[in-house]
Design a protein around this motif. Sequence first.
Motif, PDB file in Angstrom:
ATOM      1  N   CYS A  55      55.783 -48.179  71.404  1.00  0.00           N
ATOM      2  CA  CYS A  55      54.517 -48.781  70.932  1.00  0.00           C
ATOM      3  C   CYS A  55      54.588 -50.295  70.801  1.00  0.00           C
ATOM      4  O   CYS A  55      53.571 -50.943  70.572  1.00  0.00           O
ATOM      5  CB  CYS A  55      54.138 -48.198  69.571  1.00  0.00           C
ATOM      6  SG  CYS A  55      53.726 -46.465  69.590  1.00  0.00           S
ATOM      7  N   ASN A  56      55.805 -50.838  70.928  1.00  0.00           N
ATOM      8  CA  ASN A  56      56.012 -52.272  70.720  1.00  0.00           C
ATOM      9  C   ASN A  56      55.636 -52.676  69.301  1.00  0.00           C
ATOM     10  O   ASN A  56      54.917 -53.656  69.065  1.00  0.00           O
ATOM     11  CB  ASN A  56      55.231 -53.097  71.742  1.00  0.00           C
ATOM     12  CG  ASN A  56      55.653 -54.557  71.759  1.00  0.00           C
ATOM     13  OD1 ASN A  56      56.810 -54.877  71.461  1.00  0.00           O
ATOM     14  ND2 ASN A  56      54.735 -55.436  72.099  1.00  0.00           N
ATOM     15  N   PRO A 103      40.872 -46.501  75.234  1.00  0.00           N
ATOM     16  CA  PRO A 103      40.953 -47.441  74.112  1.00  0.00           C
ATOM     17  C   PRO A 103      39.580 -47.931  73.644  1.00  0.00           C
ATOM     18  O   PRO A 103      38.650 -48.092  74.435  1.00  0.00           O
ATOM     19  CB  PRO A 103      41.761 -48.607  74.686  1.00  0.00           C
ATOM     20  CG  PRO A 103      42.456 -48.066  75.868  1.00  0.00           C
ATOM     21  CD  PRO A 103      41.565 -47.001  76.431  1.00  0.00           C
ATOM     22  N   SER A 111      44.611 -42.990  79.120  1.00  0.00           N
ATOM     23  CA  SER A 111      45.772 -42.093  79.216  1.00  0.00           C
ATOM     24  C   SER A 111      45.371 -40.658  79.523  1.00  0.00           C
ATOM     25  O   SER A 111      46.223 -39.812  79.779  1.00  0.00           O
ATOM     26  CB  SER A 111      46.590 -42.134  77.925  1.00  0.00           C
ATOM     27  OG  SER A 111      45.823 -41.713  76.821  1.00  0.00           O
ATOM     28  N   PHE A 147      46.341 -48.370  77.247  1.00  0.00           N
ATOM     29  CA  PHE A 147      46.472 -49.816  77.045  1.00  0.00           C
ATOM     30  C   PHE A 147      45.105 -50.474  76.947  1.00  0.00           C
ATOM     31  O   PHE A 147      44.157 -50.085  77.642  1.00  0.00           O
ATOM     32  CB  PHE A 147      47.252 -50.461  78.193  1.00  0.00           C
ATOM     33  CG  PHE A 147      48.736 -50.269  78.098  1.00  0.00           C
ATOM     34  CD1 PHE A 147      49.540 -51.243  77.526  1.00  0.00           C
ATOM     35  CD2 PHE A 147      49.323 -49.104  78.575  1.00  0.00           C
ATOM     36  CE1 PHE A 147      50.916 -51.052  77.432  1.00  0.00           C
ATOM     37  CE2 PHE A 147      50.693 -48.920  78.488  1.00  0.00           C
ATOM     38  CZ  PHE A 147      51.496 -49.897  77.918  1.00  0.00           C
ATOM     39  N   TYR A 148      45.030 -51.463  76.081  1.00  0.00           N
ATOM     40  CA  TYR A 148      43.833 -52.306  75.928  1.00  0.00           C
ATOM     41  C   TYR A 148      44.212 -53.745  76.250  1.00  0.00           C
ATOM     42  O   TYR A 148      45.010 -54.345  75.540  1.00  0.00           O
ATOM     43  CB  TYR A 148      43.293 -52.217  74.501  1.00  0.00           C
ATOM     44  CG  TYR A 148      42.200 -53.219  74.199  1.00  0.00           C
ATOM     45  CD1 TYR A 148      40.902 -53.010  74.672  1.00  0.00           C
ATOM     46  CD2 TYR A 148      42.451 -54.380  73.472  1.00  0.00           C
ATOM     47  CE1 TYR A 148      39.898 -53.932  74.410  1.00  0.00           C
ATOM     48  CE2 TYR A 148      41.460 -55.299  73.205  1.00  0.00           C
ATOM     49  CZ  TYR A 148      40.188 -55.075  73.676  1.00  0.00           C
ATOM     50  OH  TYR A 148      39.174 -55.989  73.419  1.00  0.00           O
ATOM     51  N   LYS A 149      43.687 -54.260  77.358  1.00  0.00           N
ATOM     52  CA  LYS A 149      43.970 -55.635  77.785  1.00  0.00           C
ATOM     53  C   LYS A 149      45.473 -55.926  77.766  1.00  0.00           C
ATOM     54  O   LYS A 149      45.926 -56.970  77.287  1.00  0.00           O
ATOM     55  CB  LYS A 149      43.209 -56.629  76.912  1.00  0.00           C
ATOM     56  CG  LYS A 149      41.687 -56.517  77.044  1.00  0.00           C
ATOM     57  CD  LYS A 149      40.946 -57.552  76.217  1.00  0.00           C
ATOM     58  CE  LYS A 149      39.447 -57.422  76.413  1.00  0.00           C
ATOM     59  NZ  LYS A 149      38.687 -58.413  75.594  1.00  0.00           N
ATOM     60  N   GLY A 150      46.248 -54.978  78.261  1.00  0.00           N
ATOM     61  CA  GLY A 150      47.693 -55.142  78.362  1.00  0.00           C
ATOM     62  C   GLY A 150      48.469 -54.816  77.109  1.00  0.00           C
ATOM     63  O   GLY A 150      49.694 -54.870  77.116  1.00  0.00           O
ATOM     64  N   LYS A 151      47.772 -54.447  76.022  1.00  0.00           N
ATOM     65  CA  LYS A 151      48.431 -54.109  74.763  1.00  0.00           C
ATOM     66  C   LYS A 151      48.417 -52.599  74.569  1.00  0.00           C
ATOM     67  O   LYS A 151      47.393 -51.942  74.765  1.00  0.00           O
ATOM     68  CB  LYS A 151      47.725 -54.785  73.588  1.00  0.00           C
ATOM     69  CG  LYS A 151      47.747 -56.306  73.650  1.00  0.00           C
ATOM     70  CD  LYS A 151      46.933 -56.899  72.513  1.00  0.00           C
ATOM     71  CE  LYS A 151      46.886 -58.406  72.589  1.00  0.00           C
ATOM     72  NZ  LYS A 151      46.019 -58.978  71.521  1.00  0.00           N
ATOM     73  N   ALA A 152      49.553 -52.051  74.146  1.00  0.00           N
ATOM     74  CA  ALA A 152      49.661 -50.613  73.941  1.00  0.00           C
ATOM     75  C   ALA A 152      48.778 -50.173  72.783  1.00  0.00           C
ATOM     76  O   ALA A 152      48.724 -50.843  71.739  1.00  0.00           O
ATOM     77  CB  ALA A 152      51.104 -50.230  73.657  1.00  0.00           C
ATOM     78  N   THR A 153      48.073 -49.062  72.955  1.00  0.00           N
ATOM     79  CA  THR A 153      47.368 -48.492  71.825  1.00  0.00           C
ATOM     80  C   THR A 153      48.394 -48.162  70.735  1.00  0.00           C
ATOM     81  O   THR A 153      49.467 -47.644  71.008  1.00  0.00           O
ATOM     82  CB  THR A 153      46.615 -47.213  72.226  1.00  0.00           C
ATOM     83  OG1 THR A 153      47.490 -46.364  72.992  1.00  0.00           O
ATOM     84  CG2 THR A 153      45.377 -47.524  73.039  1.00  0.00           C
ATOM     85  N   SER A 170      49.516 -50.660  68.808  1.00  0.00           N
ATOM     86  CA  SER A 170      50.181 -51.931  68.512  1.00  0.00           C
ATOM     87  C   SER A 170      49.249 -52.967  67.912  1.00  0.00           C
ATOM     88  O   SER A 170      49.691 -54.059  67.550  1.00  0.00           O
ATOM     89  CB  SER A 170      50.811 -52.509  69.789  1.00  0.00           C
ATOM     90  OG  SER A 170      49.806 -52.927  70.706  1.00  0.00           O
TER      91      SER A 170
END
Length: 367
Positions: A47-48, A135, A282, A163-169, A171
């Motif tokens: 999830c980063n 997302p 996803s 992912f939302y604009k390159g960010k993991a859901t 995070s």
Amino acid sequence: MKDIIHVASPILNGNEKKYVNECLDTTWISSKGKYVEKFEEEFKNFCNTKHAISCTNGTVALHLALLAFDIGPGDEVIVPTLTYIATANAVTYCGAKPVFVDSEPDTWNIDPNRIEEKINSNTKGIIVVHLYGHPVDMDLVIKIAKKYNLFVIEDVAEAHGAFYKGKATGSMGDISTFSFFGNKIITTGEGGMVVTNDDKLNEKMRMLKSQGMDTVKRYWHPVVGYNYRMTNIQAAIGLGQLENISWHLKKRREIVDLYYKYLENLSEYIKFQAEKNWAIHSYWMFSILLKDTVKVSRNKFIELLKIDGIETRPVFYPVHTMPPYKETEEKYPIAEKLSKRGINLPTHALLKEEDIAYISIKIKKYC
């Protein structure tokens, strides 16, 4: 007769059995054991985020998140009305009030443009749900939350790996919650996870999930807590699943591409849940909306497919229509329409192209 095509199916094709057998052989079968820590460590990396806290299920994860923010009687938390009821129930467990918001017609998610009108002096936070794997538009939600000093919880029960604009859901919220129920993208049978970047929230939730026991002083309980722990066996399954999550997501994308291929000429009759250009869906569930040109009801459509051996699911009933939450006559027209005409189709990695072709033939027949 053709075998039933199930709407969902767990797939345990990695190290799950090996890890579980190790738990059995070593007798580490309860909430102590190396796999709990390993699963949490690998999941936070996935999830980063800085922290990941395992728990018994996704509803419990939401409850822990709300307790971390001291939500209680008199408080209000904004939630989408089109969601699995657990999102609202977790708010109710705290003695607080879920306040509903209508959906976007294309993504089916909470409409960020309708959130602000529901905010008042009692509002403490916003729970967003990445419905069926798509997302939410998080930039707008976070902007509103900052304006009114509200927390944001991401309910990611259905969106592992989106992912939302390159960010993991998972995070982007102050806290995010996951479910590992048997029909999810990855599973532990029953199980959940809470992730956060906040050290204090992490410590509080770890204490609350273990009967309120101090995280340093063993058997000292400074607060009333809960027994919300995940077992080592569940975590062993989860780790085996997580190691293969890229495969699970790739297979779902292949299934979805086949649906688009076989259903592309049905735009007069059906509409798909959108995938925005800023999103990576996803696809926990691949979903369609029956247009008014389809003369049979959604429930009749589901019944006809069932007769042909195709298991499907209706889109969730809006929570505001349920007896425990039907407090006013306020209408949420988008969510109500999506619920009335929406269907989740079989979406899992055991499906073959011949299955998708067969499903598509039957959908065309009843359109």
